[in-house]
Design a protein around this motif. Structure first.
Motif, PDB file in Angstrom:
ATOM      1  N   LEU A  80       0.816  -1.211   0.000  1.00 38.90           N
ATOM      2  CA  LEU A  80       0.000   0.000   0.000  1.00 38.90           C
ATOM      3  C   LEU A  80       0.850   1.261   0.000  1.00 38.90           C
ATOM      4  O   LEU A  80       0.418   2.310  -0.482  1.00 38.90           O
ATOM      5  N   THR A  81       2.069   1.197   0.542  1.00 36.43           N
ATOM      6  CA  THR A  81       2.957   2.355   0.547  1.00 36.43           C
ATOM      7  C   THR A  81       3.747   2.478  -0.754  1.00 36.43           C
ATOM      8  O   THR A  81       4.548   3.404  -0.908  1.00 36.43           O
ATOM      9  N   GLY A  82       3.531   1.529  -1.679  1.00 36.95           N
ATOM     10  CA  GLY A  82       4.276   1.546  -2.932  1.00 36.95           C
ATOM     11  C   GLY A  82       5.528   0.701  -2.896  1.00 36.95           C
ATOM     12  O   GLY A  82       6.338   0.763  -3.825  1.00 36.95           O
ATOM     13  N   ALA A 210      -2.440   7.692   1.251  1.00 36.68           N
ATOM     14  CA  ALA A 210      -1.983   8.907   0.569  1.00 36.68           C
ATOM     15  C   ALA A 210      -0.527   8.788   0.145  1.00 36.68           C
ATOM     16  O   ALA A 210      -0.161   9.164  -0.971  1.00 36.68           O
ATOM     17  N   VAL A 211       0.306   8.237   1.023  1.00 39.47           N
ATOM     18  CA  VAL A 211       1.725   8.072   0.702  1.00 39.47           C
ATOM     19  C   VAL A 211       1.896   7.111  -0.467  1.00 39.47           C
ATOM     20  O   VAL A 211       2.697   7.345  -1.380  1.00 39.47           O
ATOM     21  N   GLY A 212       1.135   6.018  -0.451  1.00 39.98           N
ATOM     22  CA  GLY A 212       1.246   5.055  -1.540  1.00 39.98           C
ATOM     23  C   GLY A 212       0.682   5.573  -2.846  1.00 39.98           C
ATOM     24  O   GLY A 212       1.186   5.239  -3.923  1.00 39.98           O
ATOM     25  N   ALA A 221       1.371  17.932   1.515  1.00 35.92           N
ATOM     26  CA  ALA A 221       0.228  18.078   2.414  1.00 35.92           C
ATOM     27  C   ALA A 221       0.632  17.984   3.879  1.00 35.92           C
ATOM     28  O   ALA A 221      -0.217  18.065   4.762  1.00 35.92           O
ATOM     29  N   GLY A 222       1.930  17.832   4.131  1.00 38.85           N
ATOM     30  CA  GLY A 222       2.418  17.795   5.509  1.00 38.85           C
ATOM     31  C   GLY A 222       2.433  16.419   6.139  1.00 38.85           C
ATOM     32  O   GLY A 222       2.633  16.287   7.351  1.00 38.85           O
ATOM     33  N   ILE A 223       2.242  15.366   5.340  1.00 39.09           N
ATOM     34  CA  ILE A 223       2.255  13.996   5.870  1.00 39.09           C
ATOM     35  C   ILE A 223       3.697  13.508   5.947  1.00 39.09           C
ATOM     36  O   ILE A 223       4.456  13.629   4.989  1.00 39.09           O
ATOM     37  N   ARG A 224       4.042  12.951   7.084  1.00 43.34           N
ATOM     38  CA  ARG A 224       5.388  12.412   7.269  1.00 43.34           C
ATOM     39  C   ARG A 224       5.443  11.013   6.655  1.00 43.34           C
ATOM     40  O   ARG A 224       5.329   9.997   7.343  1.00 43.34           O
ATOM     41  N   VAL A 276      -5.350  -5.255  -4.039  1.00 38.65           N
ATOM     42  CA  VAL A 276      -4.282  -4.319  -3.681  1.00 38.65           C
ATOM     43  C   VAL A 276      -3.464  -4.012  -4.936  1.00 38.65           C
ATOM     44  O   VAL A 276      -2.959  -4.924  -5.592  1.00 38.65           O
ATOM     45  N   SER A 277      -3.351  -2.739  -5.259  1.00 38.63           N
ATOM     46  CA  SER A 277      -2.600  -2.336  -6.441  1.00 38.63           C
ATOM     47  C   SER A 277      -1.111  -2.395  -6.172  1.00 38.63           C
ATOM     48  O   SER A 277      -0.638  -1.918  -5.138  1.00 38.63           O
ATOM     49  N   LEU A 278      -0.355  -2.967  -7.108  1.00 39.71           N
ATOM     50  CA  LEU A 278       1.090  -3.087  -6.932  1.00 39.71           C
ATOM     51  C   LEU A 278       1.808  -1.741  -6.998  1.00 39.71           C
ATOM     52  O   LEU A 278       2.980  -1.658  -6.631  1.00 39.71           O
ATOM     53  N   VAL A 279       1.131  -0.707  -7.458  1.00 40.62           N
ATOM     54  CA  VAL A 279       1.750   0.622  -7.491  1.00 40.62           C
ATOM     55  C   VAL A 279       1.474   1.380  -6.198  1.00 40.62           C
ATOM     56  O   VAL A 279       1.973   2.479  -6.001  1.00 40.62           O
ATOM     57  N   GLY A 280       0.662   0.802  -5.307  1.00 38.53           N
ATOM     58  CA  GLY A 280       0.407   1.422  -4.008  1.00 38.53           C
ATOM     59  C   GLY A 280      -0.854   2.264  -3.975  1.00 38.53           C
ATOM     60  O   GLY A 280      -1.392   2.668  -5.007  1.00 38.53           O
ATOM     61  N   GLY A 281      -1.318   2.528  -2.762  1.00 35.07           N
ATOM     62  CA  GLY A 281      -2.421   3.453  -2.563  1.00 35.07           C
ATOM     63  C   GLY A 281      -3.816   2.888  -2.720  1.00 35.07           C
ATOM     64  O   GLY A 281      -4.798   3.587  -2.462  1.00 35.07           O
ATOM     65  N   GLN A 282      -3.957   1.631  -3.123  1.00 32.23           N
ATOM     66  CA  GLN A 282      -5.283   1.047  -3.345  1.00 32.23           C
ATOM     67  C   GLN A 282      -5.332  -0.365  -2.766  1.00 32.23           C
ATOM     68  O   GLN A 282      -4.396  -1.141  -2.936  1.00 32.23           O
ATOM     69  N   GLY A 283      -6.437  -0.676  -2.102  1.00 32.58           N
ATOM     70  CA  GLY A 283      -6.623  -2.014  -1.555  1.00 32.58           C
ATOM     71  C   GLY A 283      -7.241  -1.951  -0.170  1.00 32.58           C
ATOM     72  O   GLY A 283      -7.054  -0.968   0.554  1.00 32.58           O
ATOM     73  N   ARG A 284      -7.990  -2.995   0.175  1.00 34.76           N
ATOM     74  CA  ARG A 284      -8.652  -3.033   1.469  1.00 34.76           C
ATOM     75  C   ARG A 284      -8.460  -4.398   2.117  1.00 34.76           C
ATOM     76  O   ARG A 284      -8.240  -5.400   1.442  1.00 34.76           O
ATOM     77  N   ILE A 285      -8.564  -4.420   3.428  1.00 34.53           N
ATOM     78  CA  ILE A 285      -8.348  -5.647   4.191  1.00 34.53           C
ATOM     79  C   ILE A 285      -9.365  -6.714   3.810  1.00 34.53           C
ATOM     80  O   ILE A 285      -9.044  -7.909   3.747  1.00 34.53           O
ATOM     81  N   VAL A 286     -10.604  -6.310   3.542  1.00 38.32           N
ATOM     82  CA  VAL A 286     -11.634  -7.282   3.165  1.00 38.32           C
ATOM     83  C   VAL A 286     -11.188  -8.082   1.942  1.00 38.32           C
ATOM     84  O   VAL A 286     -11.319  -9.311   1.892  1.00 38.32           O
ATOM     85  N   GLY A 287     -10.661  -7.399   0.952  1.00 37.50           N
ATOM     86  CA  GLY A 287     -10.195  -8.076  -0.244  1.00 37.50           C
ATOM     87  C   GLY A 287      -8.994  -8.960   0.019  1.00 37.50           C
ATOM     88  O   GLY A 287      -8.871 -10.053  -0.544  1.00 37.50           O
ATOM     89  N   ILE A 288      -8.088  -8.499   0.881  1.00 35.69           N
ATOM     90  CA  ILE A 288      -6.889  -9.282   1.202  1.00 35.69           C
ATOM     91  C   ILE A 288      -7.277 -10.595   1.873  1.00 35.69           C
ATOM     92  O   ILE A 288      -6.756 -11.664   1.538  1.00 35.69           O
TER      93      ILE A 288
END
Length: 338
Positions: A80-82, A210-212, A221-224, A276-288
């Motif tokens: 999810l983080t890429g 957001a990071v992914g 956006a100020g996200i660490r 879950v997208s291999l490029v990050g940022g997409q996916g949910r636990i239900v699907g996993i």
């Protein structure tokens, strides 16, 4: 002077629009497909082989599902983080040996052996995260190094032999039933719910997405972002160690023979199949979770059908290829629709 008014939409038109909207949402929700596939595969195997749906086999699948599911969740958090974590399977195998060695040969109580092992796996995850964020090393390379080193450490500690005489705590965790439900499966469900709550109901979880999705936009956006990436690598490694507790308890001995080998492929496959997208940022636990369940149905079904185990990886590879293709087609379709 007459004024004309637009005709009010009929109930039929409103119903058609609602159905179209629902169909569109279903098409764009990958979890629907994998859940439907789970139902179809389970029904087909249960009809063809009555033993597939009996209590003993379902309990066995519960144990397997817990082991694979934990590392699949950890792998997914990193994706999810890429990033990618190729070490989850090898690290699980090493954690089994480390816990055995600490408990039997170092004479540490089972609880201390577990804590020491989790500390080591957490440190490994921290090194992964720092290498990716601070040194800007490719996640593939960093975790591949750990994959190789972990397998070497496992063989070096055991010298090809098994470690016997482990404490009863491991068996209590790995072989206990609660109301006929395997305890590892319950623990997996707890972890899955916690991961779902973190990702979908907390501000930090949304930052992971957001990071992914766009690391630079997240930074502006100020996200660490670096902290979020490091935290996900640490969590992935810790879940590998946690899964190792269940594997050791189920086997009853610390063995390096085939434990964790290739499991990272199953973890990645479960994640991608689950949306879950291999490029990050997409996916949910239900699907996993659904992706993990589907893979377990397929693996167990091949055994029930008495199909040569050599074909298991072929089937897994084909399923993974289809999932990746579907992911790319879905992403292109969403992009075209703006």
């Amino acid at each position: 002077m007459k004024t004309s008014t637009a005709p009010a939409p009929s109930e039929a038109d409103a119903g058609a629009e609602a159905r179209g909207s629902l169909a569109r949402r279903l098409r764009e929700t990958p979890e629907v497909g994998v859940v439907a596939a789970c139902v179809v595969v389970f029904a087909a195997l249960a009809i063809d082989r009555s033993t597939f749906a009996d209590a003993v086999n379902l309990q066995g699948m519960g144990f397997d599902l817990a082991q694979y599911g934990l590392i699949a969740i950890g792998e997914s958090l990193v994706i999810l983080t890429g990033g990618i974590d190729l070490s989850v399977g090898a690290l699980l195998g090493t954690s089994v040996i480390l816990m055995s060695w600490f408990n039997v040969r170092a004479g540490l109580p089972p609880v201390v052996a577990v804590l020491a092992t989790l500390a080591i796996t957490g440190l490994v995850g921290l090194l992964h995260g720092l290498a990716v964020t601070r040194l800007k090393m490719a996640p593939f390379v960093v975790t591949l190094v750990t994959y190789t080193v972990a397998q070497g450490v496992t063989l070096a500690i055991t010298s090809g032999t098994s470690i016997t005489g482990i404490g009863g705590l491991f068996g209590d965790i790995g072989q206990t039933y609660v109301a006929q439900i395997p305890l590892p499966l319950i623990l997996f469900a707890v972890v899955a719910v916690a991961a779902w709550f973190f990702l979908e109901r907390t501000y930090v979880g949304r930052q992971v997405y957001a990071v992914g999705g766009n690391a630079e936009a997240a930074r502006l956006a100020g996200i660490r972002g670096d902290r979020r990436v490091v935290a996900m690598y640490v969590t992935s490694s810790l879940l590998s160690g946690f899964a190792g507790i269940m594997v050791l308890g189920r086997m009853g001995v610390g063995s390096a023979s085939g434990v964790g080998v290739g499991w990272e492929l199953s973890a990645i496959a479960a994640a991608v199949i689950g949306g879950v997208s291999l490029v990050g940022g997409q996916g949910r636990i239900v699907g996993i979770v659904a992706g993990t369940v589907l893979l377990e149905f397929i693996n167990n079904g091949l055994t029930i059908l008495q199909i040569n185990s050599d074909y298991t990886n072929i089937v897994l590879g084909c399923v993974l290829a289809l999932a990746i293709t579907a992911d790319r087609l879905r992403a292109r379709g969403i992009a075209r629709r703006g």
